[in-house]
Scaffold this motif. Structure first.
Motif: not given
Length: 248
Positions: A87-104, A136-144
């Motif tokens: 689950s993402t952590s939130t930085a006030s005033g902008g989007s959620a903070t990007l988690d390791p291994g993910y991308s916007f 903005a949500a966060q994404y990974q590509v795994v096995n297509g």
């Protein structure tokens, strides 16, 4: 060293430190963190937001909190690979903070420049849309599979099969079950999709089209990029962005 010289040097050091602290950090620049000795003041109408103990960043808007919330993680398995959706952590005033291994993921062409990929109903299995950076949500590509981290739950991008050979764009939605029509991949930072049963002229070509809900839908473009664009739609590519937070 005389007492007078010692007092003078101490005062000079204090003055230099206060001078650095009084400088204004740039928009989206670092403004704090453990060991940080640079500027700690943000421009007008921007706030210094804590990302973690090592890094704070100037983000637009007034601060309502300077803490970062973290929660549990859930792991899902796709084929022979696995991905951890935290689950993402939130930085006030902008989007959620990007988690390791993910991308916007965001559009990089006008008129949808830096509109971000997300769910129509945020964090749920619903149509894919592009919208404001604050959601903005966060994404990974795994096995297509293109996998959205929806607050600790994995959602999969599912591409609508073509109804017939004249179709020039395919809709995308989010589902709790993996896609079976084709495969996603990041080629460099460009998000591509291909399928053995769906011919495409360019695997990284996307369209952004209006919907009845006034939101913009990212569609797989089956035609040539920037040629014979469907009415009301615009051509774009969708690209990964790995900054600490999503930015306009």
């Amino acid at each position: 060293m005389t007492l007078t010289e010692s007092v003078y040097l101490s005062a000079l050091a204090a003055f230099l430190v206060s001078g650095v602290a009084a400088q204004t950090a740039p928009q989206y620049g670092q403004c704090g963190g453990m060991g940080w000795t640079g500027a700690t003041i943000c421009p007008a109408n921007w706030s210094c937001i804590v990302t973690n103990e090592w890094y704070s960043q100037c983000l637009p808007g007034s601060a309502t909190t300077t803490t970062v919330a973290t929660t549990t993680v859930a792991t899902s398995t796709v084929g022979t690979g696995s991905t951890t959706a935290s689950s993402t952590s939130t930085a006030s005033g902008g989007s959620a903070t990007l988690d390791p291994g993910y991308s916007f993921v965001r559009s990089v062409e006008a008129p949808t420049f830096h509109q971000y990929l997300e769910s129509q109903v945020l964090g749920t299995a619903s149509p894919a849309v592009v919208g404001d950076y604050t959601n903005a949500a966060q994404y990974q590509v795994v096995n297509g599979q293109l996998i959205q981290n929806a607050g600790g739950t994995s959602l999969y991008a599912v591409v609508q099969p073509p109804a017939n050979s004249t179709v020039k764009k395919l809709g995308v939605s989010w589902s709790r079950t993996p896609d079976t029509l084709g495969s996603f991949v990041f080629s460099g930072d460009s998000l591509e999709w291909s399928s053995p049963t769906v011919p495409r002229q360019q695997t990284n070509a996307w369209l952004v089209c209006p919907s009845g809900s006034a939101q913009l839908l990212p569609d797989i473009n089956l035609g040539a990029y920037d040629y014979m664009t469907p009415a009301g739609c615009s051509d774009t590519t969708l690209n990964a962005y790995t900054g600490a937070t999503a930015v306009p």
